[in-house]
Design a protein around this motif. Sequence first.
Motif, mmCIF file in Angstrom:
data_model
loop_
_atom_site.group_PDB
_atom_site.id
_atom_site.type_symbol
_atom_site.label_atom_id
_atom_site.label_comp_id
_atom_site.label_asym_id
_atom_site.label_seq_id
_atom_site.Cartn_x
_atom_site.Cartn_y
_atom_site.Cartn_z
ATOM 1 N N VAL A 52 11.915 0.479 2.643
ATOM 2 C CA VAL A 52 11.936 -0.637 3.581
ATOM 3 C C VAL A 52 10.700 -1.484 3.323
ATOM 4 O O VAL A 52 9.567 -0.994 3.412
ATOM 5 N N ALA A 53 10.920 -2.738 2.971
ATOM 6 C CA ALA A 53 9.829 -3.687 2.737
ATOM 7 C C ALA A 53 9.936 -4.790 3.779
ATOM 8 O O ALA A 53 11.019 -5.350 3.982
ATOM 9 N N TYR A 54 8.812 -5.099 4.416
ATOM 10 C CA TYR A 54 8.844 -6.122 5.468
ATOM 11 C C TYR A 54 7.430 -6.639 5.716
ATOM 12 O O TYR A 54 6.434 -5.975 5.419
ATOM 13 N N ASN A 55 7.378 -7.822 6.276
ATOM 14 C CA ASN A 55 6.106 -8.414 6.677
ATOM 15 C C ASN A 55 5.749 -8.002 8.094
ATOM 16 O O ASN A 55 6.612 -7.911 8.969
ATOM 17 N N LYS A 56 4.473 -7.741 8.308
ATOM 18 C CA LYS A 56 3.942 -7.499 9.649
ATOM 19 C C LYS A 56 2.581 -8.175 9.723
ATOM 20 O O LYS A 56 1.659 -7.803 8.985
ATOM 21 N N TYR A 57 2.508 -9.208 10.548
ATOM 22 C CA TYR A 57 1.269 -9.989 10.676
ATOM 23 C C TYR A 57 0.815 -10.513 9.315
ATOM 24 O O TYR A 57 -0.357 -10.427 8.944
ATOM 25 N N ALA A 58 1.789 -11.025 8.549
ATOM 26 C CA ALA A 58 1.551 -11.647 7.240
ATOM 27 C C ALA A 58 1.050 -10.653 6.195
ATOM 28 O O ALA A 58 0.516 -11.054 5.155
ATOM 29 N N GLN A 59 1.232 -9.373 6.426
ATOM 30 C CA GLN A 59 0.885 -8.347 5.447
ATOM 31 C C GLN A 59 2.138 -7.547 5.095
ATOM 32 O O GLN A 59 2.878 -7.125 5.987
ATOM 33 N N TYR B 207 11.515 7.096 12.335
ATOM 34 C CA TYR B 207 10.652 5.930 12.194
ATOM 35 C C TYR B 207 11.457 4.746 11.669
ATOM 36 O O TYR B 207 11.298 3.600 12.134
ATOM 37 N N PHE B 208 12.330 5.009 10.709
ATOM 38 C CA PHE B 208 13.202 3.963 10.159
ATOM 39 C C PHE B 208 14.070 3.329 11.246
ATOM 40 O O PHE B 208 14.199 2.108 11.318
ATOM 41 N N ILE B 209 14.641 4.153 12.112
ATOM 42 C CA ILE B 209 15.488 3.624 13.187
ATOM 43 C C ILE B 209 14.670 2.756 14.141
ATOM 44 O O ILE B 209 15.160 1.720 14.630
ATOM 45 N N GLU B 210 13.429 3.133 14.407
ATOM 46 C CA GLU B 210 12.578 2.299 15.267
ATOM 47 C C GLU B 210 12.322 0.943 14.610
ATOM 48 O O GLU B 210 12.302 -0.086 15.294
#
Length: 198
Positions: A51-58, A171-174
């Motif tokens: 799972v790749a995603y942005n969080k607060y531009a990181q 954690y993935f489901i969250e």
Amino acid sequence: MIKTDITVEKLREACARLGYAFFENGDYNLNVIGIRTNDNKANTFNDFIVVAYNKYAQWQLKIYEATTDPGIYWRKHPMNRNGTAILVSGQHRGCYQLGMHQGKYQALVQSKKLPVYRDNNKDSIIDSDCPIDAGWHGINIHRASSKWQSKQVNKWSAGCQVFANPNNFDYFIELCKKSTRLYGSRITYTLIEEKDLA
């Protein structure tokens, strides 16, 4: 393949080469990507769901041990008379949503038709030169045991994409819950081959 071979940049480049979307705008806009490795040994959790995603531009990258193909039991004893289901690689846009796996616990459940190969020679080898069956097969994304990390696939997958570790799955489901609150109920799943990251 080892986990350190997987990076956000390699995933982005692979999706670009294959003509797939890679979601970069906004926090928790998830890229859920299965990687079917070259290790085709039957009955092991030898693949990855990342799972790749942005969080607060990181950029955040989570890498989980999984299987993207069925366990040996279902390869030798297909549920469907046409053969065991093996999900076809590709980007399956909006094909999943949160729901109950077999009515037991929350998982990602199939919400659109999906293409599968029907491997019907009842051996331990995955065959992708089989007829493709596009339809409602119950190809969910779920976990194996609820109590410990599983080492053998066995009956945990008859074609589903399955996490080996229950804590990783939780954690993935969250993450999926956070994403669906922001972007709607449907989640895209992209399944690629290890060679696509080369």
